[in-house]
Design an enzyme around this catalytic site. Sequence first.
Site, PDB file in Angstrom:
ATOM      1  N   CYS A 162       5.500  -2.935 -25.666  1.00 24.90           N
ATOM      2  CA  CYS A 162       6.688  -2.312 -25.479  1.00 24.90           C
ATOM      3  C   CYS A 162       7.761  -2.413 -26.427  1.00 24.90           C
ATOM      4  CB  CYS A 162       6.993  -2.025 -24.053  1.00 24.90           C
ATOM      5  SG  CYS A 162       8.397  -1.006 -24.126  1.00 24.90           S
ATOM      6  N   CYS A 165      10.512  -3.723 -23.699  1.00 27.73           N
ATOM      7  CA  CYS A 165      10.471  -4.957 -23.027  1.00 27.73           C
ATOM      8  C   CYS A 165       8.973  -5.490 -23.315  1.00 27.73           C
ATOM      9  CB  CYS A 165      10.429  -4.311 -21.494  1.00 27.73           C
ATOM     10  SG  CYS A 165       8.676  -3.418 -21.040  1.00 27.73           S
ATOM     11  N   CYS A 182       6.399   1.645 -22.893  1.00 25.54           N
ATOM     12  CA  CYS A 182       5.744   1.700 -21.794  1.00 25.54           C
ATOM     13  C   CYS A 182       5.865   3.006 -20.886  1.00 25.54           C
ATOM     14  CB  CYS A 182       6.095   0.506 -20.993  1.00 25.54           C
ATOM     15  SG  CYS A 182       7.891   0.251 -20.215  1.00 25.54           S
ATOM     16  N   HIS A 195       9.995   3.351 -20.061  1.00 27.39           N
ATOM     17  CA  HIS A 195      10.769   3.300 -21.062  1.00 27.39           C
ATOM     18  C   HIS A 195      10.474   4.363 -22.251  1.00 27.39           C
ATOM     19  CE1 HIS A 195      11.835  -1.034 -20.654  1.00 27.39           C
ATOM     20  NE2 HIS A 195      12.967  -0.441 -20.536  1.00 27.39           N
ATOM     21  N   CYS A 296       7.015  -4.926  -2.086  1.00 25.88           N
ATOM     22  CA  CYS A 296       6.046  -5.647  -2.277  1.00 25.88           C
ATOM     23  C   CYS A 296       6.898  -7.171  -1.931  1.00 25.88           C
ATOM     24  CB  CYS A 296       5.300  -5.912  -3.866  1.00 25.88           C
ATOM     25  SG  CYS A 296       6.737  -5.823  -4.942  1.00 25.88           S
ATOM     26  N   HIS A 777       6.977  -6.769  -9.625  1.00 27.41           N
ATOM     27  CA  HIS A 777       6.072  -6.975  -8.607  1.00 27.41           C
ATOM     28  C   HIS A 777       5.825  -8.372  -8.053  1.00 27.41           C
ATOM     29  CE1 HIS A 777       2.850  -5.237  -6.207  1.00 27.41           C
ATOM     30  NE2 HIS A 777       1.988  -6.218  -6.723  1.00 27.41           N
TER      31      HIS A 777
END
Length: 817
Positions: A162, A165, A182, A195, A296, A777
């Site tokens: 990406c 990122c 992404c 993005h 998470c 995550h």
Amino acid sequence: MTFSQKEDSEGGLYVCMNTFLGFGREHIERHYRKTGQCVYLHLKRHVIEKVPGASGGALPKRRNAKLFLDLEISSDLNSDDFEYEDEAKLVIFPDHYEISLPNIEELPALVTIACDALLSAKSPYRKQEPDSWEEELQASKHAKTLVQLDNGVRIPPSGWKCSKCDLRENLWLNLTDGSVLCGKWFFDGSGGNGHAMEHYKETGYPLAVKLGTITPDGADVYSFDEEEPVLDPHIAKHLAHFGIDMLQMQVTENGLRDNDIKPRVSEWEVIQEAGVKLKPMYGPGYTGMKNLGNSCYLNAVMQAIFSIPEFQRAYVGNLPRIFDYSPLDPTQDFNTQMAKLGHGLLSGQYSKPPMKSELIEQVMKEEHKPQHNGISPRMFKAFISKGHPEFSSNRQQDAQEFFLHLINLVERNPVGSENPSDVFRFLVEERTQCCQSRKVRYTERVDYIMQLPVAMEAATNKDELIAYELKRREAEAARRPLPELVRAKIPFSACLQAFSEPSNVEDFWSSALQAKSAGVKTSRFASFPEYLVVQIKKFTFGLDWIPKKLDVSIDMPDFLDISHLRARGLQPGEEELPDIAPPIVIPDDPRDRMTNHFVESLDIDESSVMQLAEMGFPLEACRKAVYYTGNLGAEVAFNWIIAHMEEPDFAEPLVIPAFGEVASSGAAALGAVGLDNQPPEEMVAIIISMGFQRNLAIQALKATNNNLERALEWIFSHPDPEEESDPALDTMDMENNANANILAETGSEGPRIKDGPGRYELFGFISHMGTSTMSGHYVCHLRKEGRWVIYNDLRVCASERPPKDLGYIYFYHRIPS
């Protein structure tokens, strides 16, 4: 294969296992009669009504205990009316013979493989827009007139990343300007940072193709303008514009050409053990947790917490007693929620393997309710985050910050005689030395986490890092494939050494010189906890004040010995700093006195603010913590944060009281001497947050003229203080603490410390994927029954390659001597 819930909301969708075409219930019989195809995959979405009383009503305590435990498993407590549940069956015509999926062992291997492939199809449309699946893709209205820029962009066959990122998965090629960006983020840990959508909103370029799906037969194309997957009849021409020849794109299962397959090195792939077939685990202690939307961090922390025997005994072992004595509204009781969550994770009721062969016939003949695997901690999250500006949102949070928030709640809600958080608590001895007079001061504080800095200067592969950075910049400038990632390798011994080295004390006031001087501080363990929690301080701030994460590999040991970090106390030949507080200049006019104090207090120690911000706390909260604790250092301010994390305005900007308000509230707010001769409530709260009793905190502050640092020294030097008999004090205690009488009986023993040897063994770690604590995550790895297990939200599997070098928070237990 395409799906349509709108076409047949009740009958679901039937997919022919030979042609992979989908049909509604009213068309499936006709298709069978016409083609003779008899094997279909039936996909159906059930609607489950919300359980009455699930979100607000009080429940009977004893007789409905099991129902109370099952509420979160069977209903969505945050939805208004319904919760959805998907079901898959294999249907054999003409008898409409049904076999529930997945994992029916009696099915032929070919059929099992076909079903698994169909259910786990990699089409991005199934991942991204499950509520808008179409039975037949339509040609995009932009395909014929699509404008493509002549900017010289050429897309390589591999090495995609990406452009905004570092993600290398779920990448989309914009067919107008050739940007590689992404996709959107999904709660199962897949996806990206959105993005590609942001680029469309900025430019209006409508079509994108997913890299890795391009074959001679076509590609997955998405229209941002039409908000759905589409067909591009001119896809070959559009791809050729960027140097992609579809006829030569023979891809493998992973979307890469055979000669382009590379080892998985990205953080996302390594931590989640992608590309490795992991064996699912079932039974007590192997229960997954549903991701409620970037929750998470909570799932990972709670899995680690309930792997500790002390927490298991305190909450699950005491479950009947906790339920018996829970309040009328158990949804507002911390201990009830902890017991319920612990039972769900440890009972095994919600982690059962697929049906065995001897039960298949019974399942086929009788009405069978689908087996629920995993729990949904909605009620627990709603309670534990109530009133907290960050945890009450659906944004991603810092697992370390949540861990401390949980410990704070455990401390404030005792259950029985055993406090399970005692296993984490330890004392830190801080030795501060005046560089000019060479005199020292020893103080102790309570802590729950050992924070290790990342010693980047000690990287063992500096030459590789320099070469990689040069190649990366050259590749980005020339728009060539990026080189394979090189991650900094940091020895754990270097991080441990950085922790023990002296640090400068900003704005140090020497009581020996009666003036400001240079000072240094070192920290040692005055006690070693039963369970040692180690945080790797990967998050920091760049020169532009933007938070960033250090992508490093640290050789964390399985066995850790920190005995050499044991505190030694005052040594022979050392001379203590005089116990003298800094002078206070008091003007003649009382109003001027308060104004002068008000002005001086505006000087906030920014170095302490940054230390706290690096831990993941909101910047404004850090400024308030340092301000309200009188610039006494990051450690004291840290305890203020722990005591005030649940306040609604915790992360709000610092508001200084007006001059007219100072006389009434300034003393307490600023940590100055209270006008009513009572210690400031802010200082009392700080000492309570360290584990001491309220009456002891007030007594210590009164004895030291409300000097926080001296009050802590007073507490440790007065193990058996005299009882207070001040009626006003007793009244205040009763008003502020419902258990004041119990506390008076227990005396002032201070926080309980479980000291012992400093030798530990690793049993778990939490890893973070992403560039910031506010995104990404979390995954938890735990060692159970002699092997490592990965807990990735609902997915619980035997770990094959535990990434111990990429963890964020590590859990060690003491090795018995």
